[in-house]
Write a protein that holds these residues in place. Sequence first.
Motif, PDB file in Angstrom:
ATOM      1  N   UNK A  59     -52.822  -5.465 -48.478  1.00  0.00           N
ATOM      2  CA  UNK A  59     -53.142  -6.794 -47.972  1.00  0.00           C
ATOM      3  C   UNK A  59     -52.158  -7.857 -48.468  1.00  0.00           C
ATOM      4  N   UNK A  60     -51.281  -7.479 -49.345  1.00  0.00           N
ATOM      5  CA  UNK A  60     -50.329  -8.433 -49.908  1.00  0.00           C
ATOM      6  C   UNK A  60     -49.275  -8.771 -48.864  1.00  0.00           C
ATOM      7  N   UNK A  61     -48.949 -10.046 -48.746  1.00  0.00           N
ATOM      8  CA  UNK A  61     -47.928 -10.468 -47.797  1.00  0.00           C
ATOM      9  C   UNK A  61     -46.911 -11.350 -48.502  1.00  0.00           C
ATOM     10  N   UNK A  62     -45.660 -11.081 -48.195  1.00  0.00           N
ATOM     11  CA  UNK A  62     -44.556 -11.826 -48.785  1.00  0.00           C
ATOM     12  C   UNK A  62     -43.815 -12.557 -47.688  1.00  0.00           C
ATOM     13  N   UNK A  63     -43.342 -13.750 -47.999  1.00  0.00           N
ATOM     14  CA  UNK A  63     -42.514 -14.515 -47.082  1.00  0.00           C
ATOM     15  C   UNK A  63     -41.196 -14.796 -47.794  1.00  0.00           C
ATOM     16  N   UNK A  64     -40.141 -14.174 -47.313  1.00  0.00           N
ATOM     17  CA  UNK A  64     -38.822 -14.325 -47.912  1.00  0.00           C
ATOM     18  C   UNK A  64     -38.098 -15.461 -47.202  1.00  0.00           C
ATOM     19  N   UNK A  65     -37.771 -16.513 -47.942  1.00  0.00           N
ATOM     20  CA  UNK A  65     -37.049 -17.657 -47.384  1.00  0.00           C
ATOM     21  C   UNK A  65     -35.559 -17.480 -47.612  1.00  0.00           C
ATOM     22  N   UNK A  66     -34.789 -17.642 -46.553  1.00  0.00           N
ATOM     23  CA  UNK A  66     -33.339 -17.506 -46.661  1.00  0.00           C
ATOM     24  C   UNK A  66     -32.687 -18.876 -46.545  1.00  0.00           C
ATOM     25  N   UNK A  67     -31.450 -18.978 -46.997  1.00  0.00           N
ATOM     26  CA  UNK A  67     -30.794 -20.280 -47.088  1.00  0.00           C
ATOM     27  C   UNK A  67     -30.448 -20.901 -45.742  1.00  0.00           C
ATOM     28  N   UNK A  68     -30.391 -20.131 -44.683  1.00  0.00           N
ATOM     29  CA  UNK A  68     -30.029 -20.683 -43.378  1.00  0.00           C
ATOM     30  C   UNK A  68     -31.247 -21.090 -42.551  1.00  0.00           C
ATOM     31  N   UNK A  69     -32.399 -21.246 -43.188  1.00  0.00           N
ATOM     32  CA  UNK A  69     -33.614 -21.655 -42.485  1.00  0.00           C
ATOM     33  C   UNK A  69     -34.372 -20.498 -41.867  1.00  0.00           C
ATOM     34  N   UNK A  72     -38.303 -13.969 -43.428  1.00  0.00           N
ATOM     35  CA  UNK A  72     -38.716 -12.596 -43.109  1.00  0.00           C
ATOM     36  C   UNK A  72     -40.078 -12.355 -43.739  1.00  0.00           C
ATOM     37  N   UNK A  73     -40.911 -11.614 -43.042  1.00  0.00           N
ATOM     38  CA  UNK A  73     -42.270 -11.322 -43.513  1.00  0.00           C
ATOM     39  C   UNK A  73     -42.339  -9.860 -43.937  1.00  0.00           C
ATOM     40  N   UNK A  74     -42.877  -9.630 -45.131  1.00  0.00           N
ATOM     41  CA  UNK A  74     -43.143  -8.287 -45.648  1.00  0.00           C
ATOM     42  C   UNK A  74     -44.651  -8.203 -45.836  1.00  0.00           C
ATOM     43  N   UNK A  75     -45.283  -7.387 -45.015  1.00  0.00           N
ATOM     44  CA  UNK A  75     -46.751  -7.303 -45.025  1.00  0.00           C
ATOM     45  C   UNK A  75     -47.137  -5.829 -45.037  1.00  0.00           C
ATOM     46  N   UNK A  76     -47.509  -5.341 -46.215  1.00  0.00           N
ATOM     47  CA  UNK A  76     -47.793  -3.918 -46.347  1.00  0.00           C
ATOM     48  C   UNK A  76     -46.538  -3.115 -46.073  1.00  0.00           C
ATOM     49  N   UNK A  77     -46.594  -2.199 -45.107  1.00  0.00           N
ATOM     50  CA  UNK A  77     -45.405  -1.431 -44.737  1.00  0.00           C
ATOM     51  C   UNK A  77     -44.647  -2.090 -43.585  1.00  0.00           C
TER      52      UNK A  77
END
Length: 134
Positions: A59-69, A72-77
Amino acid sequence: MNALLPPRPRKAISLTALIDVVFILLMFFMLTSSFTQWNSQQIKASVGGDSVAATQDKDMQFLLLMRDGQAAVFKGSERSGAEPLDQALLRLDAKALVTLIPDAELTVQQILDSIATLRHAEITQISLGQSSQL
């Protein structure tokens, strides 16, 4: 000829004119300055021991912010490619905890703007993480 005349006494400087100038400067700076409205963003701090166990959670979700605006979403697999932040927000579950992982070159203001965007999208549970959690 002036050498023979006694020196004239010096006149005292009038403080009235000095006070007037000080008040005029004070009024000028008060009227021309802009006041910034400060606001704060509430985020949860990650605990070192919990981060390893949390990455195993589906259930863990990650939101990776990049420098160009981009984000990317990492949600489970499930992993998304780089896309604009507004589109990445559609992939997130608003009721679950979102761990925000900023790029190392992002400024603090860009991170706070992203958190404000998440709040505007009604995502209230936000944690700030680091890339080692991915």
